[in-house]
Design an enzyme around this catalytic site. Sequence first.
Site, PDB file in Angstrom:
ATOM      1  N   ASN A  40      62.556  54.074  -9.407  1.00 18.21           N
ATOM      2  CA  ASN A  40      61.233  54.611  -8.805  1.00 18.21           C
ATOM      3  C   ASN A  40      60.817  53.955  -7.411  1.00 18.21           C
ATOM      4  OD1 ASN A  40      60.272  53.419 -12.013  1.00 18.21           O
ATOM      5  ND2 ASN A  40      60.091  55.581 -11.521  1.00 18.21           N
ATOM      6  N   HIS A  68      64.805  58.686 -13.962  1.00 16.62           N
ATOM      7  CA  HIS A  68      64.684  59.260 -12.714  1.00 16.62           C
ATOM      8  C   HIS A  68      65.964  59.176 -11.843  1.00 16.62           C
ATOM      9  CE1 HIS A  68      60.457  60.300 -13.826  1.00 16.62           C
ATOM     10  NE2 HIS A  68      60.232  58.854 -14.018  1.00 16.62           N
ATOM     11  N   HIS A 153      67.102  50.712 -20.241  1.00 18.71           N
ATOM     12  CA  HIS A 153      65.639  51.206 -19.617  1.00 18.71           C
ATOM     13  C   HIS A 153      65.348  52.270 -20.979  1.00 18.71           C
ATOM     14  CE1 HIS A 153      63.614  52.788 -15.989  1.00 18.71           C
ATOM     15  NE2 HIS A 153      63.555  54.037 -16.719  1.00 18.71           N
ATOM     16  N   HIS A 178      61.548  50.331 -17.428  1.00 14.07           N
ATOM     17  CA  HIS A 178      60.664  51.644 -17.920  1.00 14.07           C
ATOM     18  C   HIS A 178      59.275  51.649 -18.136  1.00 14.07           C
ATOM     19  CE1 HIS A 178      60.452  55.850 -18.840  1.00 14.07           C
ATOM     20  NE2 HIS A 178      60.048  55.675 -19.794  1.00 14.07           N
ATOM     21  N   HIS A 180      56.910  49.731 -16.901  1.00 10.65           N
ATOM     22  CA  HIS A 180      56.405  49.113 -16.024  1.00 10.65           C
ATOM     23  C   HIS A 180      55.078  47.924 -16.238  1.00 10.65           C
ATOM     24  CE1 HIS A 180      57.398  52.660 -13.106  1.00 10.65           C
ATOM     25  NE2 HIS A 180      58.295  52.248 -13.546  1.00 10.65           N
TER      26      HIS A 180
END
Length: 274
Positions: A40, A68, A153, A178, A180
């Site tokens: 990220n 991502h 993740h 993942h 957060h």
Amino acid sequence: MRILFVGDVVGRAGRTAVSELLPGMVRDWSLDLVVVNGENSAGGFGITEAIYRELIDAGADAITLGNHAWDQREALVFIERADRLVRPLNFPKGTPGRGAALVEARNGKRALIVNAIGRVFMTPFDDPFACINRELDSCRLGEAADAIVVDFHCEATSEKQAIGFFCDGRASLVVGTHTHVPTSDHQILPGGTAYMTDAGMTGDYDSIIGMQKEEPMRRFTTGIPQARFEPALGAATFSGLAVETDDRSGLALRVAPVRTGGRLEPTLPGFWAS
């Protein structure tokens, strides 16, 4: 071996925290290995080659990714020459890059970095258990590798815990990324593997999982998207996990959360205090 894992770096705020804090941690804690989740790091979505270099220059020995991974299209190309950038192992066959990398730690020892992605509430890629099992069987802890770090993740805490016990005794550290949000379940599993369900993010916690609050709140309350998500820009909390391993077995001796800066209550590994 002294290992620091850094949770998902979100946007400029997260990168600033890494650039400002990580070099001092490497020095003051005599770190041997630093692994950073960078999926990220480019505006909250993906990673660029310039940011990859920025994180390496700050002290990362390996950078892991996640769902991502390809949001910045250049990653599909530069990952082939970025030998310390590790994307999920269980992406489909033929995906660019590598899902595991054997890197040299600062003390000259060998560390295997494995990245995999979960399937519960996420895109159902290949079986992460089978993929990780093959990797751990082909590069055994204490033989081919002096330390093994698995970044899983994943959305579901149950799937993360299952991977932790699945790898117990065969990896130095299994850590989730993942969501957060840092969990408080850091521990050494019965077989000697350090574990934490989620390392949290290195980003601004005055946010909704690292994003400015207005657009996510609008979507929750109205169901109507009006703008793209943008990373929050306030002071970041540097979040991660510290692990010390046994030099002979590669298994964990001590584990502690790392949080400093920003809004969260700070906590640092007392066993590395100078």
